[in-house]
Design an enzyme around this catalytic site. Structure first.
Site, PDB file in Angstrom:
ATOM      1  N   GLU A 218       0.816  -1.219   0.000  1.00  0.00           N
ATOM      2  CA  GLU A 218       0.000   0.000   0.000  1.00  0.00           C
ATOM      3  C   GLU A 218       0.849   1.269   0.000  1.00  0.00           C
ATOM      4  O   GLU A 218       0.431   2.296  -0.535  1.00  0.00           O
ATOM      5  CB  GLU A 218      -0.957   0.002   1.190  1.00  0.00           C
ATOM      6  CG  GLU A 218      -2.105  -0.998   1.076  1.00  0.00           C
ATOM      7  CD  GLU A 218      -1.708  -2.412   1.465  1.00  0.00           C
ATOM      8  OE1 GLU A 218      -0.558  -2.609   1.912  1.00  0.00           O
ATOM      9  OE2 GLU A 218      -2.542  -3.323   1.332  1.00  0.00           O
TER      10      GLU A 218
ATOM     11  N   HIS B  48      -8.829  -5.203  12.373  1.00  0.00           N
ATOM     12  CA  HIS B  48      -9.709  -5.097  11.211  1.00  0.00           C
ATOM     13  C   HIS B  48     -11.014  -4.390  11.540  1.00  0.00           C
ATOM     14  O   HIS B  48     -11.988  -4.495  10.806  1.00  0.00           O
ATOM     15  CB  HIS B  48      -9.996  -6.484  10.625  1.00  0.00           C
ATOM     16  CG  HIS B  48      -8.795  -7.094   9.966  1.00  0.00           C
ATOM     17  ND1 HIS B  48      -7.703  -7.501  10.681  1.00  0.00           N
ATOM     18  CD2 HIS B  48      -8.496  -7.332   8.663  1.00  0.00           C
ATOM     19  CE1 HIS B  48      -6.794  -7.986   9.849  1.00  0.00           C
ATOM     20  NE2 HIS B  48      -7.245  -7.887   8.622  1.00  0.00           N
TER      21      HIS B  48
END
Lengths: 323, 322
Positions: free
Chosen positions: A51, A120
């Site tokens: 990323e 998450h």
């Protein structure tokens, strides 16, 4: 009007804007096949799980005349790209004296409720609000999702779209024809006269449910959805509070230095609005903890419609009567 | 292919311009007219000049914190550079960037960058743009050996290799990352050797030999333009000065090491090469060239001093594009 899901509305926005502008590119670790089939592998790239590089590359492609769209997937995956977000994307236009434009859309899901525990499940948008140079959208309906994403892709600045994972399957009316929702314009999702509830993302449908319950108790709730966190439509929020005299802020993120704190300040530091307050401002937020795994704990940590209703009842009970 | 004598004289002029600019930047930094921090490129001029001589005007480069040399080699305006260092309104960034953030997108200079390795993935995105456009443009990353140990280096080279992006990655290996010798922080001395792991060519060149740098860069640029993908070019070189021009910083480098590299002065080397070829450069011509360069530097300082400081209202400008 036809009804489509929040997730589908997002994909429609991307496809329409990629059709509209050949300078758009899409970068993500798992490629959306429908986009790749239509626009080809040159413009819709399947990337390594890197990323930091994706984010940096989007900046370079934007500075070279393209309009990249980067899907980080979950917000949690963008933290390895923080140098590129904080030191590069947010600052590059300003520190180079505005000599080039950097139109980039970053997408990231936020929220919880999926029993995937702390790494998450999070909604850290206020971290990014703290940086000068990034626009931030936070859609709560399929209509807003599509319209805000289209505006974000056309915007000449880096825009982060934080999208509530809990809303992915929510369906709502979305017109077939082209439309946009402008950045920086709040939306009154329900009109009311006793209390303003400023709700963010998943808290918008929760607040609307709470408003129904409270209406049966004789309490009229106005639900305001800022839709864009940067720029924030402070005037729309203040106008609502001046009308109702009470403010509850509902956010699935924790309260500390959060968007809820910013909204409370925008209201209380404005003399005219402050003078209209009949009760202290109330925040209904997640507990300030990493999100736990066990359903019993996770459901306790996040606020929901019941917490919002309780918050509204509290500000109705306390405080002074209208003059 | 060797550049023509005329091209070589232009390379010499650019290298000497960088050196004189850096000397003046250092002097004015110590004198208080330039603020914050300045990183000197003296000693490494052959890398920026050799590589940029192999590029077209439409090609793009990105730089790092030691960026003045890359700007000048790509053709940046000395006046606007000096005005930026002076923090003035007519600087490249309207006084908002300073030494570590000079950029000129109009000439394909995508900016100096204050974060080690921060620019590598950004310019890889320029390479992606070039590939999608398909007009033969090439993008170049300049970075140091320190950056080669950071994530963006690895992530970017892998992606560029996988997608055959038209990229040239130029590592200026000056043996020291800030105050730390790279022998302490790397397991193998040659950064170029890592190229094999990405499946791309890795080339080592004497970074103080501008003609060798040019030749290696030209070959890599030709590969990139032909769609054959990126090259990692490692230029072995050395900075004469400490990491920054701040006088209070320690410099742990051995004196003998510094002196040994000064003896390999890339500018002197090219001057002697040109002089040794009959008629390519006389003492008089070299002296005249240097005088012109010094005058241009003086002019840039005068331009900077004549430019006002930015208005206070401008502090709020350019956070966002309109």
């Amino acid at each position: 009007m036809r009804e489509i899901s929040y997730a589908r509305a997002g994909m429609e926005a991307l496809a329409e804007e990629m059709r509209r502008d050949s300078k758009t590119l899409h970068l993500s670790t798992d490629v959306p096949l429908s986009l790749q089939e239509e626009f080809g592998a040159a413009r819709v790239r399947a990337t390594p799980i890197a990323e930091g590089a994706l984010t940096g590359m989007a900046i370079g492609a934007a500075g070279s005349g393209f309009r990249p769209i980067v899907n980080w997937s979950m917000v949690t995956f963008c933290f390895v790209a923080m140098d590129q977000i904080v030191n590069q994307a947010a600052k590059i236009h300003y520190m180079f004296g505005g000599q080039a434009k950097f139109p980039i859309l970053f997408r990231a899901s936020v929220g919880g409720g999926t029993r995937r525990a702390a790494q998450h499940s999070q909604s850290p948008y206020s971290m990014f609000m703290n940086l000068a140079g990034l626009k931030i959208i936070l859609p709560s309906t399929p209509y807003d999702m599509k319209g805000l994403l289209k505006s974000a892709i056309r915007d000449d600045n880096p825009v982060i779209s934080f999208e509530s994972g809990r809303l992915a399957g929510y369906r709502g009316p979305v017109p077939e024809e082209d439309y946009t929702v402008p950045l920086g314009v709040a939306d009154v999702k329900r009109e009311g006269t006793d209390v303003t509830v400023v709700a963010l993302a998943w808290q918008v449908p929760e607040a609307l449910e709470a408003a129904e319950t409270l209406a049966a108790e004789g309490i009229s709730v106005e639900v305001v959805d800022p839709r864009t966190l940067v720029p924030m439509d402070a005037e729309a929020i203040r106008a609502s509070v001046r009308k109702t005299g009470r403010l509850v802020i509902a956010d699935e993120a924790g309260p500390t230095a959060g968007a809820s704190a910013e909204i409370a300040t925008l209201v209380t530091e404005d003399a005219e609005t402050f003078a209209c307050l009949k009760a202290p401002v109330k925040r209904v937020c997640a507990l300030h903890v990493p999100i736990p795994y066990s359903p019993a704990l996770e459901d306790h940590v996040f606020p929901d419609r019941d917490n919002i209703a309780d918050g509204v009842r509290e500000v109705m009970r306390m405080g002074r009567r209208a003059a | 292919m060797q550049p023509s004598p005329e091209q070589q004289r232009e390379m010499l002029r650019t290298m000497q311009t960088i050196r004189r600019f850096e000397e003046r930047a250092s002097t004015d930094f110590r004198g208080g007219d330039i603020y914050g921090v300045v990183h000197s490129y003296i000693g490494e001029e052959a890398v920026a000049v050799g590589v940029c001589a192999a590029l077209d005007s439409k090609d793009q480069i990105i730089s790092n914190h030691r960026g003045h040399g890359h700007c000048i080699a790509k053709g940046a305006d000395l006046n606007r550079m000096m005005a930026e260092l002076y923090g003035r309104q007519d600087g490249y960034c309207k006084g908002k960037g300073g030494s570590m953030h000079i950029a000129d997108f109009g000439i394909g200079m995508l900016g100096a960058n204050g974060i080690v390795a921060g620019g590598i993935s950004i310019v890889t995105g320029a390479g992606l743009a070039a590939q999608v456009e398909g007009k033969g443009r090439v993008a170049v990353a300049f970075f140091g050996d320190g950056a080669s140990n950071a994530g963006p280096f690895h992530e970017s080279l892998n992606i560029a290799a996988a997608w055959k992006l038209p990229m040239l990655y130029v590592c200026e290996n000056n043996l020291w990352a800030a105050q730390t010798a790279n022998a302490i922080t790397v397991g193998a001395p040659d950064v170029a050797a890592r190229a094999a792991g990405y499946g791309i060519p890795g080339v080592i060149v004497d970074g103080n030999d501008v003609l060798a740098v040019y030749e290696a860069a030209a070959e890599a640029v030709a590969r990139a333009r032909a769609g054959e993908g990126p090259t990692l070019l490692e230029c072995k070189t050395y900075r004469w000065n400490a990491h920054t021009e701040r006088p209070n910083q320690p410099d742990l480098r051995p004196k003998e090491e510094i002196e040994a590299w000064k003896a390999k002065d890339p500018i002197k080397r090219l001057v002697e090469h040109l002089k040794s070829q009959q008629g390519q450069l006389s003492d008089e011509e070299w002296a005249a060239m240097d005088r012109e360069i010094q005058q241009a530097i003086e002019d840039s300082v005068a331009f900077a001093k004549a430019s006002p400081f930015p208005t206070l209202e401008s502090a709020l400008d350019d956070v966002f594009a309109d």
